[in-house]
Design an enzyme around this catalytic site. Structure first.
Site, mmCIF file in Angstrom:
data_model
loop_
_atom_site.group_PDB
_atom_site.id
_atom_site.type_symbol
_atom_site.label_atom_id
_atom_site.label_comp_id
_atom_site.label_asym_id
_atom_site.label_seq_id
_atom_site.Cartn_x
_atom_site.Cartn_y
_atom_site.Cartn_z
ATOM 1 C CG ASP A 42 -2.007 1.015 1.170
ATOM 2 O OD1 ASP A 42 -2.174 1.634 0.108
ATOM 3 O OD2 ASP A 42 -2.711 1.185 2.180
ATOM 4 C CG ASP B 68 -3.344 3.855 -3.664
ATOM 5 O OD1 ASP B 68 -4.234 3.087 -4.060
ATOM 6 O OD2 ASP B 68 -3.521 4.658 -2.727
ATOM 7 C CD GLU B 69 -5.514 -0.748 -1.516
ATOM 8 O OE1 GLU B 69 -5.217 -1.517 -0.572
ATOM 9 O OE2 GLU B 69 -6.507 0.001 -1.497
#
Length: 366
Positions: free
Chosen positions: A14, A108-109
């Site tokens: 993350d 983003d993860e």
């Protein structure tokens, strides 16, 4: 079958305050300062906030005006999705150096299954450390990670040592970890569910584990079975390299609230064309069309209709959108309009088997 064979090594990576961190990376003058991505001090909604801004209570989905009141020195910057995608692509290339079992959740993860990996490294913890170092070296950004036996525990773990840290929950510690965890930290337990659990005397994983599946189903419906299993280390589903897209949408927030339905239709025409472009690019179509309306008082309304056929053309989408727009009168002026298509023709339904409970005290290299 030996229970050890079923143990997976899952990493949840993350990125730390991704949108805000990219903005600070690209503009050194913003480094160390409280910034909000999206919105403004007059209107709009914050998409992301830097850690410096979060200290003042600024959060995503908060109105720009509220954010500015909480943090008077807050700096607003515009979103730049082209740049976010560019950086995200570079990060995913790093993931694929270790495994092809990568399940992106967003820009983003992502989840990575490194049980068997391209480096032949038996330690998921060391792999996570390597990945985070490579992300820093190649992009200049910090990432956090959680490592454990399934996606749920890995995701919870990734939040423990944020920012720029990681946490490993090995198999022999999973049950104890979940039992001690406050239920509000369980992924999927939102504010309303948390408060309901608290009212029922369920404050920790141990409290949750003490409840029968029948009790949890009675109070939480289908989610009851999920809570019953998850606190025992059981989770359905593995890391899926190709996540099936459930919906596709486009929306616009206006600089000034609009009340004219003619003007709304003009904006909706533009949005429908953008939806069509995205559908064609993804080579998909949908049956369910949803009109999203956010009013000036921030209340949200959705209106949907499901067709007998799949559609992707803007003209056909607009026919339904007009019907939805005029099916009832507007309650106020409008600050945002959006169109989404769901019930897509790419959906595949597969029954996933739950992974076995980890009650056996296994000692694996993690």
């Amino acid at each position: 079958m030996d229970a050890a064979i079923l143990i997976r090594k899952i990493i949840h990576v993350d990125m730390d305050a991704f949108y805000a961190s990219v903005a600070q990376l690209d503009n050194p003058e913003l480094q160390g300062k409280a910034i909000a991505v999206g919105g403004s001090e007059i209107r709009g909604v914050v998409s992301a906030a830097s850690y410096e801004a979060r200290k003042f209570g600024v959060r995503s989905a908060m109105s720009g005006a509220m954010a500015k009141r909480l943090c008077p020195h807050l700096i607003f910057v515009k979103t730049d999705f082209a740049r976010y995608k560019e950086v995200s692509s570079a990060i995913r290339k790093i993931f694929y150096e270790y495994t092809d079992l990568v399940e992106p959740l967003s820009l983003d993860e992502a989840y990575l299954d490194v049980t068997e990996n391209k480096k032949g490294n038996p330690s998921a913890s060391l792999i996570a450390t390597e990945i985070r170092l490579k992300i820093k070296e190649r992009t200049g950004l910090n990432a956090s990670a959680g490592i454990s036996i399934n996606k749920f525990v890995a995701k919870v773990a990734s939040d423990i040592n944020k920012p720029n840290g990681q946490k490993t929950i090995p198999p022999e510690e999973v049950i104890e970890f979940l039992e001690k965890l406050d239920v509000k930290k369980f992924y999927g337990v939102g504010k309303v569910t948390k408060e309901k659990m608290y009212r029922l005397g369920v404050f920790t994983g141990m409290d949750l584990k003490s409840k029968t599946e029948e009790f949890l189903t009675e109070h939480f419906g289908k989610s009851g079975g999920y809570y019953y299993n998850i606190v025992r280390g059981i989770q359905k589903g593995s890391v899926k390299p190709s996540r099936i897209q459930k919906s596709l949408a486009a929306e616009r927030t206006f600089n000034e609230n609009i009340a004219s339905e003619i003007y709304m239709l003009e904006r909706l025409e533009e949005i429908a064309k953008e939806v069509e472009r995205r559908l064609l690019k993804s080579k998909i179509a949908g049956k369910t069309i949803t009109l999203k309306i956010k009013y000036s008082d921030f209340t949200l309304q959705t209106r949907s209709k499901t067709l007998d056929m799949y559609v992707s053309a803007a003209a056909l989408i607009m026919e339904i959108v007009k019907e939805l727009l005029f099916q009832s009168s507007m309650k106020d002026s409008v600050r945002l309009l959006g169109i989404s298509l769901s019930n897509l023709n790419n959906e595949k339904k597969k029954a996933a088997k739950p992974e076995k409970s980890i009650d056996v005290q296994l000692k694996l290299e993690f």
